[in-house]
Design a protein around this motif. Structure first.
Motif: not given
Length: 705
Positions: A96-101
């Motif tokens: 799971c990766r946070d790709i918000t940026e």
């Protein structure tokens, strides 16, 4: 994860095998509990019902390739990417990766692209070797070219139309790139794609990379004859930008090397209450921060400015002109001249107060019990582990359990039970010190942690809490608690064992007193009912006396007659829970009201069955409204299926009721009552009991109080 198969070798679920520290940090799940988690339920909670984890894996197992899935979580305004692939046979890995940026950067790039394309000025940009990298929509429309025709080519390789030559363009470009100085608003004659000859105004400025080296140039040119129109359009575009800034609650600012504002956008007035003139050349950037943090902030921000460093996602709490707090997220960068000397520092600050509130609420909910506002079990476990150090010894704790909560929940309802829990929680909170850690760890259980506190001190506090609670009541029930105190005095003791000892002490304290508490609660309930209604007291005593006389006429034993006396007294105890408006209603009851009244026999059973002292009459009270013909309630028992004592109470209760005035009717005469009893023989009442009742002198001797 390990794949779980059923007996038909079909995939049914995935079992957690190992997680990294980031997973534990963001979910709050400890490693010891991992194997107990049902993966499909877990992922449906954090990714939505539409995420079919097993379906994903089945596709992967067929095509042998990994798959990606993107999910936007609106509650926290974040994008996540999930990658699922085979690790080895019967095992998979999920990342799971946070790709918000990344997402937001792409959004900003699109916005920037759209903004550039909407500008009336023709824009183009080149690398330091004078080769074209791109241009805006207006540039390509004007020149009649497209990006593929010019990308990677210089002016000598492109067949431009116009009065100026590539030699002139190259000379201008070399000057800008070699000197680092811009060429501003110079005029030249050109021919556009429509072969129209006219004059334009051109500007070229150097572009710098992240290391402040010149990497190329940006060019802009406009028709001189359209200057006024361009000026108007530029104003419109700037107005659009300002609207976007206002919607996003962002401000653009610039400060000098000392941190004094040299520019701030108009949104500052809406966001902070300060006008342009009140800030520019008057305030320093650190003066807008909370006063107690100004010195620390000043040192930090001036260090960033003077070192010419980037400021990335820096959170700070600013004060408005009205002294209100506003959280902002700030990004900034240095502006230097061609000698790499600092000219100014520019940035953008966005109001994230709403996001901070949501973040704080999420944090509060994750560590707080929603009913009482105290800390929850999760927080307690983490604090117990954190405080279990030598410097906090002696570390004392108190386990507390509310007595009689089950009776209140069953008899009076969970709403009253919740009120009891909150009342006890408030007393504990009020009596404890501000740095004591109070947690609700179960339905009726609390625990208090006391760092650097001896067991003697904790017992003194517990005695104070207990005295306060014993003065409180919940309706007819006196509030009481059971508790156990224990302390860890040396570092070698196991804190879990200390907690267990406190729990055992609490249980022993509760066990010694529980029967007396339950008995007292039941008697208090009856007494309260009698205090609230003299009619109910007189009726219960009347039923009790009639039941005793019927028992004697039936030649029951002395023990059975004594039991009938108690049943008669307690037969309507369940009415304590029925609304007083319904009990005292003068008109005929409607269906819903009658349905509520009929609950009193079941409620009486629940109350009486909670105590060993009174549970021997609970079933007789439960069935005292059954009918001999099977049409009664609550279970529709028939004939001798109904306990004998219940049949006796049914007749005594009906006769005493007929002989009393009620809000909706007057009492009947003795003869009328006798006739009704005789008519209901074999229907409502046991005919044998009716025969004895009518043939004896019970009726003649019964007096209504």
């Amino acid at each position: 994860h390990k794949i779980i198969f059923d007996s038909n070798n079909e995939i049914t679920d995935l079992q957690f095998i190992e997680v990294n520290n980031s997973f534990k940090k963001h979910t709050g799940i400890k490693t010891g509990n991992i194997s107990k988690i049902i993966l499909e339920n877990f992922f449906s909670e954090i990714m939505g019902e539409e995420f079919d984890i097993l379906g994903f894996y089945k596709r992967i197992s067929k095509n042998g390739k990994g798959e990606n899935y993107e999910k936007y979580l609106e509650e926290i305004d974040k994008y996540f990417q999930y990658t699922i692939y085979n690790y080895k046979k019967n095992y998979i890995i999920i990342i799971c990766r946070d790709i918000t940026e990344i997402k937001k950067l792409k959004e900003m790039q699109n916005i920037l692209r759209q903004t550039i394309d909407s500008l009336p000025s023709r824009l183009f940009w080149k690398d330091k070797n004078f080769k074209y990298l791109g241009g805006n929509k207006t540039f390509f429309e004007y020149t009649g070219c497209n990006i593929e025709e010019i990308r990677g080519k210089d002016d000598y390789q492109i067949n431009w139309k116009g009065a100026s030559s590539p030699n002139l363009y190259r000379k201008e470009d070399e000057y800008v790139i070699k000197t680092g100085r811009p060429l501003l608003n110079y005029k030249e004659e050109v021919i556009n794609a429509n072969e129209e000859r006219h004059w334009i105004k051109t500007t070229k400025i150097p572009i710098y990379d992240t290391e402040n080296n010149i990497s190329g140039l940006l060019g802009r040119f406009d028709d001189i004859i359209e200057d006024k129109e361009i000026e108007s359009e530029s104003r419109n575009n700037w107005f659009k930008i300002e609207q976007l800034m206002r919607i996003s609650r962002s401000i653009i600012w610039e400060v000098d090397k000392n941190g004094k504002y040299t520019y701030i956008s108009s949104e500052a007035e809406h966001l902070f209450g300060y006008s342009f003139d009140e800030i520019v050349n008057k305030k320093y950037i650190y003066e807008t921060i909370e006063k107690n943090l100004q010195e620390e902030y000043k040192e930090y921000i001036l260090t960033i400015i003077n070192k010419k460093e980037m400021l990335s996602n820096f959170e700070s709490k600013l004060k408005t002109k009205n002294n209100e707090g506003v959280w902002v997220l700030t990004n900034g960068f240095p502006v230097t001249d061609n000698k790499n000397e600092l000219v100014s520092y520019r940035g953008i600050s966005t109001d994230v107060t709403c996001l901070k509130k949501i973040e704080e609420e999420i944090r509060y909910l994750s560590f707080r019990d929603q009913l009482t506002g105290l800390y929850n079990r999760r927080f307690f476990d983490e604090e117990l582990e954190r405080l279990d150090t030598e410097r906090n010894l002696p570390l004392s704790l108190i386990m507390i359990d509310i007595d009689g909560l089950k009776l209140i929940n069953d008899a009076l309802g969970h709403k009253i039970g919740d009120s009891l829990i909150k009342k006890v929680a408030n007393i504990i909170k009020k009596e404890c010190r501000s740095d004591d850690i109070i947690s609700r760890i179960g339905g009726d259980e609390f625990v208090i942690l006391f760092p650097k506190t001896s067991i003697e001190e904790s017992k003194i506090l517990m005695d104070r809490i207990n005295r306060k609670i014993r003065k409180e009541s919940m309706g007819a029930i006196n509030i009481s608690i059971s508790y156990g105190c224990e302390s860890k005095d040396n570092i070698y003791e196991n804190i879990e064992e200390v907690l267990k000892k406190a729990d055992i002490k609490m249980y022993n304290h509760k066990n010694r007193r529980k029967e007396n508490i339950r008995k007292q609660n039941i008697e208090n309930i009856l007494e309260k009912m009698f205090q609230e209604s003299k009619e109910e007291k007189n009726h219960s005593e009347g039923v009790s006396k009639l039941a005793v006389e019927i028992g004697k006429a039936l030649e029951l034993t002395e023990i059975e007659i004594e039991k009938l006396e108690i049943i008669g007294k307690f037969h309507d105890i369940g009415k304590i829970i029925i609304s007083k408006e319904i009990i005292n209603k003068k008109d005929q009851l409607n269906y819903e009201e009658w349905k509520e009244v009929k609950r009193h026999s079941e409620l009486g059973y629940i109350i009486l069955n909670s105590s060993d002292k009174y549970n021997f009459i609970a079933k007789d009270v439960l069935h005292h409204h059954e009918r001999y013909d099977g049409k009664g309630y609550p279970e529709g028992l028939k004939g001798e299926e109904i306990p004998l004592n219940s049949r006796i109470i049914a007749l005594a209760n009906a006769y005493d009721t007929m002989k009393r005035d009620r809000p909706y009717r007057e009492a009947v005469s003795r003869e009328e009552a006798k006739n009704i009893v005789l008519e209901e023989s074999g229907k409502q009442f046991d005919p044998k009991i009716v025969k004895v009742f009518l043939e004896s002198r019970i009726i003649e001797n019964h007096k209504i109080r």
